[in-house]
Motif scaffolding. Structure first.
Motif, short mmCIF file in Angstrom:
data_model
loop_
_atom_site.label_atom_id
_atom_site.label_comp_id
_atom_site.label_asym_id
_atom_site.label_seq_id
_atom_site.Cartn_x
_atom_site.Cartn_y
_atom_site.Cartn_z
N SER A 215 58.27 32.26 -0.77
CA SER A 215 57.37 31.98 0.34
C SER A 215 56.56 33.23 0.67
O SER A 215 55.33 33.17 0.88
CB SER A 215 58.17 31.55 1.57
OG SER A 215 57.34 31.39 2.70
N ILE B 47 61.21 26.36 -9.03
CA ILE B 47 60.88 26.89 -7.70
C ILE B 47 59.65 27.80 -7.75
O ILE B 47 58.72 27.63 -6.94
CB ILE B 47 62.10 27.61 -7.08
CG1 ILE B 47 63.20 26.58 -6.77
CG2 ILE B 47 61.70 28.34 -5.80
CD1 ILE B 47 64.49 27.20 -6.25
N TYR C 39 64.03 30.90 -1.95
CA TYR C 39 62.97 30.21 -1.23
C TYR C 39 62.20 31.17 -0.32
O TYR C 39 60.96 31.14 -0.27
CB TYR C 39 63.55 29.06 -0.40
CG TYR C 39 63.85 27.82 -1.19
CD1 TYR C 39 62.92 27.27 -2.07
CD2 TYR C 39 65.06 27.14 -1.03
CE1 TYR C 39 63.19 26.12 -2.78
CE2 TYR C 39 65.34 25.98 -1.74
CZ TYR C 39 64.41 25.48 -2.61
OH TYR C 39 64.67 24.34 -3.33
N LEU D 278 57.85 20.80 -5.34
CA LEU D 278 59.27 20.95 -5.67
C LEU D 278 59.84 19.63 -6.17
O LEU D 278 60.61 19.60 -7.14
CB LEU D 278 60.05 21.43 -4.45
CG LEU D 278 59.92 22.91 -4.11
CD1 LEU D 278 60.48 23.19 -2.72
CD2 LEU D 278 60.65 23.77 -5.15
N ARG E 236 63.77 22.54 2.74
CA ARG E 236 63.57 21.48 1.74
C ARG E 236 63.63 20.13 2.41
O ARG E 236 64.69 19.65 2.81
CB ARG E 236 64.64 21.60 0.65
CG ARG E 236 64.50 20.57 -0.48
CD ARG E 236 63.35 20.93 -1.40
NE ARG E 236 63.28 20.03 -2.54
CZ ARG E 236 62.37 19.07 -2.67
NH1 ARG E 236 61.45 18.88 -1.72
NH2 ARG E 236 62.36 18.31 -3.74
N ARG F 75 68.71 30.10 -0.72
CA ARG F 75 67.91 30.35 0.49
C ARG F 75 67.08 31.62 0.34
O ARG F 75 65.93 31.67 0.76
CB ARG F 75 68.82 30.44 1.72
CG ARG F 75 69.39 29.11 2.16
CD ARG F 75 70.06 29.22 3.52
NE ARG F 75 71.22 30.10 3.49
CZ ARG F 75 72.45 29.70 3.19
NH1 ARG F 75 72.67 28.42 2.88
NH2 ARG F 75 73.46 30.55 3.21
N TRP G 79 57.31 28.29 4.57
CA TRP G 79 58.52 27.56 4.16
C TRP G 79 59.41 27.32 5.37
O TRP G 79 59.83 28.26 6.05
CB TRP G 79 59.29 28.36 3.11
CG TRP G 79 60.58 27.73 2.70
CD1 TRP G 79 61.85 28.16 3.01
CD2 TRP G 79 60.75 26.54 1.93
NE1 TRP G 79 62.79 27.31 2.47
CE2 TRP G 79 62.15 26.31 1.80
CE3 TRP G 79 59.85 25.65 1.34
CZ2 TRP G 79 62.65 25.22 1.10
CZ3 TRP G 79 60.36 24.56 0.64
CH2 TRP G 79 61.75 24.36 0.52
N ASN H 184 56.77 21.07 -0.80
CA ASN H 184 57.86 20.12 -1.01
C ASN H 184 57.47 19.05 -2.02
O ASN H 184 58.31 18.60 -2.80
CB ASN H 184 58.28 19.49 0.31
CG ASN H 184 59.36 20.30 1.02
OD1 ASN H 184 60.47 20.45 0.51
ND2 ASN H 184 59.03 20.84 2.18
#
Length: 317
Positions: free
Chosen positions: A159, A235, A155, A186, A169, A152, A166, A183
């Protein structure tokens, strides 16, 4: 007897090492055939030749026609073939991998079948993600929580760095375009990573289904293994591609090309081979490319291809 045209089937010792091969190649809307030791790829842009022995995994998307002779060559050279959905989103089928030995598979099965050794391998995986911390005494529940927090945070950080919003997911396996640009990126990046992970796992003789963290799925170990590289490779690429793309861009294609370059530049295949052997204690496994024996609960391994006489228990006395 009519001689079959083309190059002779290569010996295993003649093939390129897994760690030295190109990571993956994704194709769609093309016709694939064979010419000697190369795969011919024909589409509306022309024809190219692909040396089959130098590819780890060939991902075949929609609209691909492939001949029996082409599949024969791919099988002989140990190239993993994955039949995938549009833009590589889903995996439907696969072909036989390079190794003919079951030694690493047997080692993996022993490790995953014992609670202590299974936890030990899982801790190895998490230790690779937390190199500056000691996780040797953490339970699986604690490890999952620690990993969840890490992902987390990654991400959120990307972002902020990329300027891409973001919210979590989210993706629909049935509709690639339904997701947000990040997404979509990803999904494309992770699928390429899954394909390469699958190829390395199978090529070295391990099972993609015997996972240590994930379980109950035929690709459980693929998901275990791929998770080791997402924070470093897929990522960052996904957020970067999403930040640089506009509505008219093919995000799936751009992402696959970027991931492919990152695999090459980062020598990911070499690292995967090394990491897989480390996780499964492969240094303790004797490498044999093609050995078939018969198992015996009392006498140990026995020779294959021998016509054995009828045996009775009192023959031992």
């Amino acid at each position: 007897m009519k001689k079959i045209p083309g190059a002779k089937k290569p010996e295993l010792t003649e093939l390129g090492r897994v760690s030295d091969r190109i990571s993956f190649l994704y194709l769609e809307h093309a016709k694939l055939n064979r010419r000697d030791s190369a795969i011919t790829v024909i589409d509306d842009r022309g024809e190219v030749f692909v040396p089959a022995a130098m590819i780890n995994v060939l991902m075949l998307g929609p609209g691909v026609d492939i001949t029996h002779r082409a599949m024969e060559l791919l099988g002989d050279t140990g190239t993993s073939v994955l039949w995938v959905g549009e833009r590589g989103v889903r995996q439907y089928a696969h072909g036989r991998a390079l190794t003919h030995s079951s030694r690493l598979l047997e080692t993996q099965a022993k490790l995953v079948s014992n609670v202590r050794s299974r936890v030990a391998v899982a801790r190895k995986m998490y230790q690779m993600r937390f190199p500056n911390e000691d996780v040797s005494d953490l339970t699986m529940q604690a490890l999952r929580g620690k990993e969840g927090s890490r992902v987390r945070r990654i991400y959120r950080d990307w972002s902020t760095r990329s300027g891409v919003e973001w919210s979590g997911r989210e993706y629909d396996p049935e509709d690639f375009n339904a997701g947000t640009p990040v997404n979509q990126a990803l999904t494309a990046a992770h699928q390429a990573l899954y394909g390469l992970s699958y190829s390395v796992i199978c090529a070295l003789g391990a099972s993609p289904g015997l996972g240590f963290v994930h379980t109950g799925h035929d690709l459980a170990f693929v998901y275990d293994f791929a998770d080791l590289y997402k924070a470093e490779v897929t990522i960052p690429i996904a957020f970067t591609i999403a930040a640089e793309s506009n509505e008219d861009d093919d995000i799936g294609r751009k992402t696959r090309l970027a991931v492919r370059d990152a695999f090459v530049d980062g020598k990911i295949v070499k690292r995967m081979v090394k990491d897989l052997k480390f996780l499964l204690n492969a240094d303790e496994v004797t490498e044999e490319t093609d050995l078939l024996n018969l198992w015996d609960d009392k006498l140990g391994l026995q020779k294959n291809g021998v016509s054995y006489r009828e045996f009775k228990d009192n023959d031992q006395e």
